[in-house]
Design a protein around this motif. Structure first.
Motif, PDB file in Angstrom:
ATOM      1  N   CYS A  31       0.825  -1.195  -0.017  1.00 10.87           N
ATOM      2  CA  CYS A  31      -0.149   0.046  -0.056  1.00 10.87           C
ATOM      3  C   CYS A  31       0.752   1.279  -0.069  1.00 10.87           C
ATOM      4  N   ARG A  32       1.830   1.199   0.719  1.00 13.76           N
ATOM      5  CA  ARG A  32       2.812   2.421   0.997  1.00 13.76           C
ATOM      6  C   ARG A  32       3.467   2.650  -0.290  1.00 13.76           C
ATOM      7  N   LEU A  33       3.798   1.527  -1.134  1.00  8.71           N
ATOM      8  CA  LEU A  33       4.413   1.684  -2.525  1.00  8.71           C
ATOM      9  C   LEU A  33       3.523   2.206  -3.524  1.00  8.71           C
ATOM     10  N   ALA A  34       2.215   1.717  -3.489  1.00  9.43           N
ATOM     11  CA  ALA A  34       1.096   2.324  -4.216  1.00  9.43           C
ATOM     12  C   ALA A  34       0.984   3.856  -4.075  1.00  9.43           C
ATOM     13  N   PHE A  35       0.847   4.257  -2.890  1.00 10.69           N
ATOM     14  CA  PHE A  35       0.689   5.766  -2.451  1.00 10.69           C
ATOM     15  C   PHE A  35       1.808   6.509  -3.019  1.00 10.69           C
ATOM     16  N   SER A  36       2.853   5.874  -2.786  1.00 12.45           N
ATOM     17  CA  SER A  36       4.102   6.754  -3.307  1.00 12.45           C
ATOM     18  C   SER A  36       4.164   6.976  -4.730  1.00 12.45           C
ATOM     19  N   TRP A  37       3.471   5.897  -5.717  1.00  6.28           N
ATOM     20  CA  TRP A  37       3.169   6.246  -7.066  1.00  6.28           C
ATOM     21  C   TRP A  37       2.101   7.210  -7.268  1.00  6.28           C
ATOM     22  N   LEU A  38       1.192   7.423  -6.520  1.00  4.78           N
ATOM     23  CA  LEU A  38       0.150   8.383  -6.724  1.00  4.78           C
ATOM     24  C   LEU A  38       0.555   9.874  -6.199  1.00  4.78           C
ATOM     25  N   GLN A  39       1.430  10.137  -5.286  1.00  4.47           N
ATOM     26  CA  GLN A  39       1.776  11.392  -5.022  1.00  4.47           C
ATOM     27  C   GLN A  39       2.154  12.285  -5.919  1.00  4.47           C
ATOM     28  N   PRO A  40       2.683  11.935  -7.260  1.00  2.71           N
ATOM     29  CA  PRO A  40       2.981  12.847  -8.097  1.00  2.71           C
ATOM     30  C   PRO A  40       1.849  13.399  -8.926  1.00  2.71           C
ATOM     31  N   ILE A  41       0.823  12.850  -8.849  1.00  5.71           N
ATOM     32  CA  ILE A  41      -0.328  13.218  -9.858  1.00  5.71           C
ATOM     33  C   ILE A  41      -1.508  14.077  -8.793  1.00  5.71           C
ATOM     34  N   GLU A  42      -2.438  14.467  -9.381  1.00  5.75           N
ATOM     35  CA  GLU A  42      -3.276  15.383  -8.699  1.00  5.75           C
ATOM     36  C   GLU A  42      -4.280  14.659  -8.029  1.00  5.75           C
ATOM     37  N   ILE A  99       5.951 -17.130  -6.691  1.00  8.94           N
ATOM     38  CA  ILE A  99       5.625 -16.456  -8.162  1.00  8.94           C
ATOM     39  C   ILE A  99       5.222 -15.291  -7.784  1.00  8.94           C
ATOM     40  N   MET A 100       4.611 -14.549  -6.739  1.00 15.38           N
ATOM     41  CA  MET A 100       4.109 -13.108  -6.734  1.00 15.38           C
ATOM     42  C   MET A 100       5.504 -12.299  -6.651  1.00 15.38           C
ATOM     43  N   ILE A 101       6.610 -12.758  -5.916  1.00 17.99           N
ATOM     44  CA  ILE A 101       7.614 -12.077  -5.930  1.00 17.99           C
ATOM     45  C   ILE A 101       8.166 -11.540  -7.238  1.00 17.99           C
ATOM     46  N   PRO A 102       8.425 -12.503  -8.121  1.00 16.85           N
ATOM     47  CA  PRO A 102       9.175 -12.123  -9.544  1.00 16.85           C
ATOM     48  C   PRO A 102       7.848 -11.438 -10.418  1.00 16.85           C
ATOM     49  N   LEU A 103       6.764 -11.694 -10.030  1.00 12.42           N
ATOM     50  CA  LEU A 103       5.701 -11.056 -11.027  1.00 12.42           C
ATOM     51  C   LEU A 103       5.937  -9.362 -10.454  1.00 12.42           C
ATOM     52  N   GLY A 104       5.791  -9.163  -9.252  1.00 11.50           N
ATOM     53  CA  GLY A 104       5.942  -8.013  -8.756  1.00 11.50           C
ATOM     54  C   GLY A 104       7.038  -7.109  -9.223  1.00 11.50           C
ATOM     55  N   PHE A 105       8.309  -7.767  -9.085  1.00 11.48           N
ATOM     56  CA  PHE A 105       9.373  -7.208  -9.719  1.00 11.48           C
ATOM     57  C   PHE A 105       9.262  -6.942 -11.225  1.00 11.48           C
ATOM     58  N   THR A 106       8.800  -7.757 -11.931  1.00 12.09           N
ATOM     59  CA  THR A 106       8.487  -7.636 -13.421  1.00 12.09           C
ATOM     60  C   THR A 106       7.614  -6.602 -13.634  1.00 12.09           C
ATOM     61  N   LEU A 107       6.418  -6.403 -12.819  1.00 15.71           N
ATOM     62  CA  LEU A 107       5.531  -5.428 -13.121  1.00 15.71           C
ATOM     63  C   LEU A 107       6.217  -3.880 -12.852  1.00 15.71           C
ATOM     64  N   ARG A 108       6.870  -3.845 -11.521  1.00 15.02           N
ATOM     65  CA  ARG A 108       7.618  -2.581 -11.253  1.00 15.02           C
ATOM     66  C   ARG A 108       8.573  -2.002 -12.203  1.00 15.02           C
ATOM     67  N   HIS A 109       9.089  -2.895 -12.947  1.00 16.97           N
ATOM     68  CA  HIS A 109      10.053  -2.445 -13.916  1.00 16.97           C
ATOM     69  C   HIS A 109       9.667  -2.730 -15.313  1.00 16.97           C
ATOM     70  N   SER A 110       8.535  -2.511 -15.522  1.00 17.18           N
ATOM     71  CA  SER A 110       7.666  -2.653 -16.827  1.00 17.18           C
ATOM     72  C   SER A 110       7.330  -1.179 -17.286  1.00 17.18           C
ATOM     73  N   MET A 111       6.858  -1.043 -18.331  1.00 21.07           N
ATOM     74  CA  MET A 111       6.452   0.262 -18.870  1.00 21.07           C
ATOM     75  C   MET A 111       5.038   0.617 -18.503  1.00 21.07           C
ATOM     76  N   ILE A 112       4.357  -0.066 -17.841  1.00 19.25           N
ATOM     77  CA  ILE A 112       3.032   0.363 -17.253  1.00 19.25           C
ATOM     78  C   ILE A 112       3.176   1.216 -16.301  1.00 19.25           C
ATOM     79  N   PRO A 113       2.476   2.595 -16.607  1.00 21.48           N
ATOM     80  CA  PRO A 113       2.551   3.733 -15.609  1.00 21.48           C
ATOM     81  C   PRO A 113       2.524   3.293 -14.273  1.00 21.48           C
ATOM     82  N   LYS A 114       2.991   3.698 -13.417  1.00 20.20           N
ATOM     83  CA  LYS A 114       3.000   3.367 -11.928  1.00 20.20           C
ATOM     84  C   LYS A 114       1.477   3.658 -11.316  1.00 20.20           C
ATOM     85  N   GLU A 115       0.726   4.793 -11.828  1.00 19.90           N
ATOM     86  CA  GLU A 115      -0.461   5.070 -11.418  1.00 19.90           C
ATOM     87  C   GLU A 115      -1.565   3.760 -11.756  1.00 19.90           C
TER      88      GLU A 115
END
Length: 146
Positions: A31-42, A99-115
């Motif tokens: 949750c903290r990680l998700a909220f940190s990604w949302l901080q830069p947007i309005e 399975i979830m840890i490498p999936l999360g790593f892959t998602l965080r380092h993908s081109m998908i916008p963080k928001e």
């Protein structure tokens, strides 16, 4: 010598506490990680991502992880005192984590916008955090019994 001989043995209460603690910490981290990604947007735009993420969290909690936590607590209650410390999770759960840890790593380092990633991260993190409370309710319920 077996695998269980290599690890300290702890009581059921410690196993339940450890499971609740780990689920809660991981949930809060996501949750903290998700909220940190949302901080830069309005805030008005961020609130939409938050609403979707929390909706997923409550649905995943109600229909998924709460049942997994209850099943795990039942499993933990079958152990005699002195179970190995790693037994706080089932082997199936360890496989899922693997399975979830490498999936999360892959998602965080993908081109998908963080928001957009904030939505599933809030969903998983929120449901893990909510489900962690089931462990503590069970623990305190057991402690209250004579």
């Amino acid at each position: 010598m077996t695998l269980s001989d290599l690890f300290p043995k702890v009581s059921k209460a410690w196993l339940i506490s450890l499971a609740g603690f780990v689920w809660g910490v991981v949930g809060a981290f996501l949750c903290r990680l998700a909220f940190s990604w949302l901080q830069p947007i309005e805030m008005t735009e961020a609130s939409l991502f938050i609403v979707f993420g929390l909706a997923i969290a409550f649905a995943a909690f109600k229909f998924g992880l709460s049942k997994v936590a209850q099943k795990n607590i039942k499993r933990l209650n079958t152990f005699e005192n002195g179970a190995p410390i790693y037994a706080f999770q089932s082997w199936k759960s360890y496989a899922m984590i693997g399975i979830m840890i490498p999936l999360g790593f892959t998602l965080r380092h993908s081109m998908i916008p963080k928001e957009y990633l904030a939505i599933p991260y809030l969903g998983m993190g929120g449901s893990l955090f909510l489900s962690s409370t089931i462990y503590f309710k069970s623990l305190f319920g057991q402690a209250a019994k004579p």
